[in-house]
Design an enzyme around this catalytic site. Structure first.
Site, PDB file in Angstrom:
ATOM      1  N   LYS A 168      27.128  65.601   8.693  1.00 26.88           N
ATOM      2  CA  LYS A 168      28.785  65.317   8.957  1.00 26.88           C
ATOM      3  C   LYS A 168      29.399  66.240   7.895  1.00 26.88           C
ATOM      4  O   LYS A 168      28.969  66.263   6.608  1.00 26.88           O
ATOM      5  CB  LYS A 168      29.172  63.788   8.784  1.00 26.88           C
ATOM      6  CG  LYS A 168      28.410  62.990   9.860  1.00 26.88           C
ATOM      7  CD  LYS A 168      29.111  63.407  11.530  1.00 26.88           C
ATOM      8  CE  LYS A 168      28.692  62.452  12.364  1.00 26.88           C
ATOM      9  NZ  LYS A 168      29.254  62.915  13.804  1.00 26.88           N
ATOM     10  N   LYS A 219      27.229  63.779  25.640  1.00 27.68           N
ATOM     11  CA  LYS A 219      26.937  62.428  25.473  1.00 27.68           C
ATOM     12  C   LYS A 219      27.562  61.543  26.704  1.00 27.68           C
ATOM     13  O   LYS A 219      28.579  61.861  27.328  1.00 27.68           O
ATOM     14  CB  LYS A 219      27.746  61.602  24.396  1.00 27.68           C
ATOM     15  CG  LYS A 219      27.667  62.680  23.240  1.00 27.68           C
ATOM     16  CD  LYS A 219      28.653  61.809  22.151  1.00 27.68           C
ATOM     17  CE  LYS A 219      28.293  62.474  20.573  1.00 27.68           C
ATOM     18  NZ  LYS A 219      29.541  62.041  19.556  1.00 27.68           N
TER      19      LYS A 219
HETATM   20 MG    MG Z   1      29.765  65.190  17.104  1.00 31.36          MG
END
Ligand code: MG
Length: 370
Positions: free
Chosen positions: A163, A262
């Site tokens: 991240k 997703k």
């Molecule tokens: Mg992502």
């Protein structure tokens, strides 16, 4: 397949540690589960938009209300023999992909049970094992991250995602690259930057990353196309692809070279397969992401990841990575491939909620019956 009964459960699942990204910090993961019944057979679905509308415009309490008040009443009592029939019933309602994924995922699980096929086979997969990646959030100290990255490299994870956000950026990347000059890494910006940050992205080119995931705004395709033309590192879109139409437009505009899929973000497994197929036709690699779902939602991501064009290892984690105890049973576990790489296997039958655990983590529930 007539839909006779739909039960909805909005839950908050406590994480082992808060999950920190460019959009904030989650100590619990908010998810909506659905038990869909046809005759004497029932099956579960799950969609996980998190607690607040910070990853995307949707959130746990919001998708629960949309499902209860609009989507579930539109499908209850209906005969829905195919996923297309389901999508047609939901098409009247604009947007709300995570909410639609609650019902779409339950429909696929129910269809899998009624047809006697494993979910991954019903989705069109021909393999039953895939290698997985590792993923690390923003931490207090870079040394902490280096320890975790070192362990993941030693454990054989073929790629590692980091991240990335202002304050956790170039110095972090420099430290990781110094220790692991040849390993495959990519960063996920979670829409934390703007086109005016071009000098930063040119600097990132020097780190030879596999991709930069979602650098710019969550609903943008145009600026990503501009950025793609100005840097060498491929761009992967996550948040910006909320439907098959977005995927096609991103490919037409050359907004990205890779797509993260997703099921929740795109409206369910039906659309996830459609996006996979669109990417396959266009020669665009894709991979399966996750939203820290319970073992139920994670098992659906795993089933999806068995499709051929998901060539980059997915964010498919064992339950123990984020949870002391999973809401569902059996928990997700990793195993080793014949080559010794961490991997997951497809399920013949998906995990289901543990009743006492569902009761204890539940915020609200609703029943819609014909
Ligand atoms: Mg992502």
């Amino acid at each position: 397949m007539r839909i006779d009964r739909i039960e909805l459960f909005h839950v908050a699942m406590p994480l082992k540690q808060p999950w920190r990204t460019a959009y904030g910090e989650d100590a619990t993961v908010h998810s909506v589960l659905c038990r869909m019944t046809s005759g004497s057979i029932d099956a579960w679905g799950e969609s996980t938009p998190l607690a607040a509308p910070c990853y995307s415009p949707e959130w746990g309490g919001g998708i629960f209300a949309v499902c209860r008040d609009w989507l579930a009443p539109a499908v209850i009592g209906q005969n829905l023999p195919t996923a297309t029939h389901l999508q047609e019933r939901l098409a009247l309602f604009k947007g709300n992909p995570f909410a639609k994924a609650v019902l779409d995922s339950a429909w696929w699980n129910l269809h899998s049970k009624v047809s006697g096929k494993s979910l991954h086979v019903a989705l069109g997969a021909t393999r039953d094992e895939v290698v997985v990646g590792a993923d690390f959030g923003v931490m207090d100290r870079i040394e902490e991250l280096l320890d975790d990255v070192g362990r993941a490299v030693d454990d054989g994870f073929p790629r590692i995602k980091l991240k990335f956000r202002p304050g956790w950026d170039i110095p972090m990347l420099t430290a990781v690259r110094r220790q692991h000059p040849d390993h495959t890494f990519h960063i996920d910006c979670n829409s934390g930057y703007q086109l005016s940050d071009l000098p930063l992205f040119r600097q990132i080119d020097e780190f030879q990353l596999a991709m930069i995931e979602q650098p710019l705004a969550h609903d943008d395709l145009n600026d990503h196309a501009t950025l793609t033309r100005q840097i060498e590192t491929p761009i992967c879109l996550d948040e910006s692809i909320a439907s098959p139409r977005h995927a096609q437009q991103a490919i037409d505009l050359k907004s990205c070279g890779i797509v993260n899929v997703k099921p929740g973000r795109v409206g369910g497994l039906t659309n996830a397969v459609a996006i996979h197929n669109t990417c396959q036709r266009a020669g665009i690699p894709c991979w399966v992401g996750g939203m820290l779902e319970s073992a139920l939602g994670a098992s659906m991501c795993i089933s999806l990841a068995m499709l051929d064009q998901f060539t980059y290892p997915g964010d498919l984690f064992p339950s123990s990575r984020f949870y002391h105890e999973d809401l569902c049973d059996p928990p997700i576990q990793l195993h080793r491939t014949a080559e010794g790489l961490p991997a997951v296997r497809a399920f013949d039958r998906l995990p289901e909620p543990i009743p006492a655990r569902l009761e204890s983590l539940q915020i609200q529930r609703a029943l819609i019956a014909s």
